[in-house]
Write an enzyme that holds these catalytic residues in place. Structure first.
Site, short mmCIF file in Angstrom:
data_model
loop_
_atom_site.label_atom_id
_atom_site.label_comp_id
_atom_site.label_asym_id
_atom_site.label_seq_id
_atom_site.Cartn_x
_atom_site.Cartn_y
_atom_site.Cartn_z
N GLU A 82 0.85 -1.19 0.00
CA GLU A 82 0.00 0.00 0.00
C GLU A 82 0.88 1.24 0.00
O GLU A 82 1.81 1.31 0.80
CB GLU A 82 -0.93 0.03 1.23
CG GLU A 82 -1.92 1.18 1.12
CD GLU A 82 -2.93 1.21 2.28
OE1 GLU A 82 -2.85 0.36 3.18
OE2 GLU A 82 -3.78 2.10 2.26
N MET A 111 0.66 -2.73 8.77
CA MET A 111 -0.07 -2.86 7.51
C MET A 111 -0.99 -4.07 7.55
O MET A 111 -0.60 -5.16 7.94
CB MET A 111 0.95 -2.98 6.36
CG MET A 111 0.33 -3.20 5.00
SD MET A 111 -0.65 -1.76 4.47
CE MET A 111 -1.89 -2.59 3.49
N GLU A 112 -2.22 -3.84 7.08
CA GLU A 112 -3.32 -4.80 7.25
C GLU A 112 -3.41 -5.87 6.16
O GLU A 112 -4.52 -6.39 5.91
CB GLU A 112 -4.64 -4.03 7.29
CG GLU A 112 -5.07 -3.39 5.95
CD GLU A 112 -4.70 -1.92 5.79
OE1 GLU A 112 -3.74 -1.48 6.44
OE2 GLU A 112 -5.37 -1.21 5.01
N ASN A 113 -2.32 -6.24 5.49
CA ASN A 113 -2.38 -7.26 4.43
C ASN A 113 -3.27 -8.43 4.86
O ASN A 113 -3.18 -8.91 5.99
CB ASN A 113 -0.98 -7.80 4.15
CG ASN A 113 0.06 -6.71 4.09
OD1 ASN A 113 0.01 -5.87 3.23
ND2 ASN A 113 0.96 -6.70 5.06
N GLU A 150 -5.34 -2.76 12.74
CA GLU A 150 -5.02 -3.61 11.58
C GLU A 150 -6.00 -4.77 11.50
O GLU A 150 -6.45 -5.16 10.42
CB GLU A 150 -3.58 -4.13 11.63
CG GLU A 150 -2.51 -3.04 11.78
CD GLU A 150 -2.63 -1.89 10.81
OE1 GLU A 150 -3.13 -2.08 9.70
OE2 GLU A 150 -2.23 -0.76 11.18
N1 B3K Z 1 -2.96 1.06 5.65
C1 B3K Z 1 -1.64 1.21 6.23
C2 B3K Z 1 -0.94 2.44 5.82
C3 B3K Z 1 -0.27 2.35 4.51
C4 B3K Z 1 0.58 3.58 4.29
C5 B3K Z 1 1.13 3.62 2.92
N2 B3K Z 1 2.04 4.73 2.75
C6 B3K Z 1 -1.69 1.15 7.71
C7 B3K Z 1 -2.98 1.45 8.34
O1 B3K Z 1 -3.56 2.49 8.20
O2 B3K Z 1 -3.48 0.58 8.99
ZN ZN Z 2 -5.45 1.91 8.72
#
Ligand code: B3K
Ligand code: ZN
Length: 850
Positions: free
Chosen positions: A121, A255-257, A290
């Site tokens: 992301e 990061m929520e992969n 997350e």
């Molecule tokens: N979604 C990610 C953040 C990604 C940042 C990219 N530059 C973490 C979060 O908000 O949970």
């Molecule tokens: Zn988030």
């Protein structure tokens, strides 16, 4: 200055020309020559008339490409490729080579201490293989990882493994930004969770050998999050396994992969000896955040990156609710508002102001901001207040039903609320579209038993938005009688006009209003109120937030008058604080918050808002002066309080003990001013937990008596990366203004300084920018040093460098000399050859507005 990077506009959105049916990836890992084989099933999107096949791709070496088995020769540029394709579904195969070891940007596939790790992301997947790297293209993924490492992870469920390989399948269609791969010599802490429908989920937290002892709290937080999301939102987890990995080199918190969350080790690893209460609370919140993304973000994702707040604002709101439920809701609210004001209000009132849903960007990574996240969460809170708890619950159920498996928009989100509650949200939508913090002024009147509140709202122009329309502002109000009784419990007034009055009838005497209870809208409330009325509210308000707010605004007024008129601290303020401090009925965490003072940056912004030019040195002196005065005035109370707040027995990171420690350390900090450093030294020597060890060290450093403790701290903790980050930060945060920049510079020559590690870089330079009087010292050394290092970092890691450049966003507040020095620093950055798109956009915006 170089040419401005290309701007992308929300209004230009078009659907993807080709959709993806499924994805098969094979990775053959090698530090500098990883091969990625992609087999992707594409289908033309019938909704798009004029179709062109374009795949994003950056820094990829294309080895071969085939369509339906036949070799093709695509046209490859720096940003992607185009190719002639059939007008029917087809299979695309491509092999590329990438160099994870050379990837210092920490985006795409990179290496951290011998471990492979990804961050996709927002647009990192295009550095892994050619793909339509946009969130509205969703597909199931099957991934085979081959490599000479014991642990090989990807998204979804494990479907097979053998010597040197593992295969994963994620059945839930997802955008590429949720792809993840991790490989390394990792150790797991394992547990399980049984979901509400009785499905057992395996939970693992993967860490480097040696860190296994620091995972228990995160695991517990994960299980509590899973249960909470079932209980409160009816959301159940949807895979057989949930993996979390800790990595040392990471650009943000986590990061929520899908099924494979990757965490900055600072956002997951903790123990009483190495982590403060604030660390524990942050870890709990990030684990929850997350995890909650699994539904708000992953199952329902964003159509395009302009909709980022759809997942982030909502997920922050959810993690704030969770933390409030786990801890103390009032204290949580105060802390969330403090963070909002410190970061988001500052952003919203400067050259980087943008709407919660931006309508343009050059680099999307620059929009993971306090506005999108924290103001985005405030908008959800306002919606909930406007439609009520039942309306909110109905709307959320409908949202999950209607949009599961989709890439949605803010229009979809608001429509769900309209359909579920019948409420028209046309005007409310302005909150998503208009940047800037509304300023609400209030005047009151009492006549013939009727009390009237007259409100006005105004929002200043922001970049690209000169004219603002009135917003819907939910203003929660309660009325108190002169004896402190509540004569009218909380009511939500809905302000929709530029100027609007509300009447309350049948009152015997003029009440004292408590306005914007619970901080019911993200606005700046301006109200002429005497010190005695504020002290009255501090003593009597039944709304915990406004009770605290009364003390805070009292402190702010005192400090502002100290700065502008050079007056001594107001004794009424000191008395009011003493009364609150002595009130054993108030929880310690709340009392610690009452004792804390507005920060120097907040004071600078307020002076600027009042048409004055803030002098950082004078602000610092006033704040120090008030702390001295508080210490002297409260002297008799502090030592007993310090003793009473001790937490005997084993360390517990819960909110009750954390609150006691926070009040205890606040008392110690003041006590050290009147009694000298002996007590702090004794605590330092005896502390068995990081909260008190670091708290004591702070007091010693503030007293100029911290050299020995600081050296001892370093010797004790030199083997612990996360504790060493604290050691670096401490030196700079507690440096005197005139030595802050020199201290930061000296630390960059320390053997343990590793500028490519974002945590370590931030521990020095983030700390420098937090030392407001030091960073803004009149000699300009802080500005020049930060610019030097941002230029250097930008060459390696544009994302983190661009993020840290926001330290300069407040430049227009200051005097001509400081403005000129900051502009020179920004111009020097702008003129750097090969500057990243991230940084060019940031400096361009910061310089552009003025
Ligand atoms: N979604 C990610 C953040 C990604 C940042 C990219 N530059 C973490 C979060 O908000 O949970
Ligand atoms: Zn988030």
């Amino acid at each position: 200055m170089q040419a401005a990077p290309e701007t992308i506009f929300l209004k230009d959105y078009t659907q993807a020309a080709y959709l993806v049916e499924d994805v098969h990836l094979t990775f053959r890992l090698d530090p500098s020559a990883t091969r990625v084989l992609a087999r992707i099933r594409f289908a033309p999107n019938p909704a798009v008339a004029d179709r062109r096949f374009f795949l994003h791709g950056e820094q990829l070496k294309l080895i071969s490409a085939r369509i339906d088995g036949a070799p093709v020769a695509p046209d490859v540029t720096q940003t992607g490729l185009t190719c002639d394709v059939p007008d029917a579904p087809f299979t695309w195969e491509a092999e590329v080579q990438i160099d994870p070891a050379a990837n210092t940007a920490l985006e795409g596939l990179y290496m951290s201490n011998g471990m492979y790790c990804t961050q996709c992301e927002a647009e990192g997947f295009r550095k892994i293989t050619f793909y339509p790297d946009r969130p509205d293209v969703m597909a199931p993924f099957t991934v085979r990882v081959a490599g000479d490492l014991p642990v090989l992870l990807s998204n979804g469920n494990p479907t097979g493994s053998g010597d040197g390989w593992a295969e994963w399948h994620d059945p839930w269609p997802k955008p590429a930004y949720l792809f993840a791969l991790v490989a390394g010599d990792l150790r797991a802490t394992s547990d399980s969770f049984t979901t509400m429908s009785g499905k057992k989920v395996d939970l693992n937290i993967w860490v480097r050998p040696g860190d296994e002892g620091k995972t228990a709290f995160a695991m517990d937080a994960l299980k509590r999050s899973m249960k909470w999301d079932e209980d409160v939102y009816g959301r159940e987890y949807d895979l057989d396994v949930f993996n979390i990995v800790a990595v040392d080199d990471f650009n943000m918190g986590a990061m929520e992969n899908k099924g494979l969350n990757i965490f900055n080790s600072s956002a997951v690893l903790c123990s009483p000896e190495t982590s403060t209460d604030a660390n524990f609370a942050r870890i709990e919140a990030i684990i929850a955040h997350e995890y909650f993304h699994n539904w708000t973000g992953n199952r329902i994702t964003c159509r395009d990156w302009f909709q980022l707040c759809l997942k982030e604002g909502l997920t922050v709101f959810r993690d704030q609710q969770f933390s409030g439920d786990m801890r103390d809701p009032a204290v949580q609210r105060i802390e969330d508002v403090l963070a909002l004001r410190a970061r988001q209000f500052r952003e919203d009132n400067g050259p980087l102001a943008h709407p919660v849903r931006p309508d343009r960007y050059a680099e999307i990574n620059n929009f993971y901001t306090a506005t999108v996240y924290e103001k985005g969460a405030e908008l959800i809170g306002m919606l909930k207040r406007l439609v009520g708890d039942d309306g909110y619950a109905k709307a959320l159920d409908l949202y999950f039903d209607r949009h599961d498996g989709q890439a949605a928009t803010i229009e979809d989100w608001l429509k769900v609320f309209e359909d579920a509650t019948g409420r028209d949200l046309t005007q409310f939508k302005r909150w998503y579209e208009q940047a800037g913090t509304p300023r609400v002024t209030v005047a009151d009147e009492f006549k013939d038993g009727t009390y009237t509140l007259h409100f006005k709202q105004i929002t200043n122009p922001t970049p690209n938005q000169d004219v603002k329309a009135p917003q819907v502002i939910p203003i929660a109000v309660g009325l108190l009688g002169r004896n402190g009784d509540e004569v009218l419990p909380t009511q939500v007034l809905e302000m929709t006009e530029g100027a609007q009055s509300f009447h309350f009838e049948g009152l015997a005497t003029k009440p004292v209003p408590s306005i914007l209870r619970g901080f019911s809208a993200p606005v700046i409330l301006e109200r002429d109120l005497s010190a005695s009325e504020r002290a009255f509210l501090l003593a009597h308000d039944t709304d915990a937030f406004n009770k605290w707010e009364a003390g805070r605004s009292l402190a702010k007024d005192v400090l502002l008058r100290m700065v502008t008129d050079g007056v001594a601290p107001d004794p009424d303020y000191l008395d009011a604080i003493r009364t609150a401090l002595r009130d054993d009925g108030l929880n310690p965490a709340f009392r610690a918050l009452v004792l804390s003072l507005p920060g120097e940056d907040d004071l600078a912004q307020t002076l600027f808002d009042h048409g004055l030019t803030p002098d950082p040195a004078a602000i610092h002196a006033a704040r120090e002066g008030l702390r001295d005065a508080l210490a002297a005035h409260l002297a008799a109370d502090l030592a007993p309080l310090y003793d009473a707040m001790a937490c005997p027995g084993p360390f517990r990171p819960d909110a009750v003990d954390a609150g006691k420690r926070s009040l205890r350390l606040a008392a110690l900090s003041l006590l050290t001013r009147v009694d000298g450093p002996a007590r702090a030294q004794a605590l330092y020597d005896a502390a068995d937990n990081m909260t008190e060890q670091l708290g004591a060290l702070s007091c010693l450093l503030d007293a100029g008596a911290g050299d020995a403790a600081s050296q001892a701290f370093r010797a004790q903790w030199q083997g612990d990366r996360l504790v060493m980050d604290k050691w670096f930060a401490m030196q700079v945060v507690h440096a005197a203004p005139e030595t802050a920049a020199a201290t930061a510079e000296r630390l960059t020559t320390d053997d343990a300084f590793d500028w490519k590690n974002p945590n370590r870089f931030r521990s020095v330079f983030g700390a420098l920018t937090m030392n407001a009087a030091g960073f803004h010292h009149a000699d300009g050394a802080g500005y020049a040093l930060l610019a030097d290092w941002l230029i250097r970092l930008d060459g390696a890691n544009p994302q983190t460098a661009a993020r840290m450049s926001t330290a300069f966003e407040t430049w227009r507040r200051y005097d001509a000399d400081r403005q000129e020095m900051i502009r020179a620093a920004l111009r020097r950055i702008a003129d750097t050859k090969g500057l990243s798109r991230d940084m060019s956009e940031m400096v361009g915006r910061m310089l552009g507005g003025g």
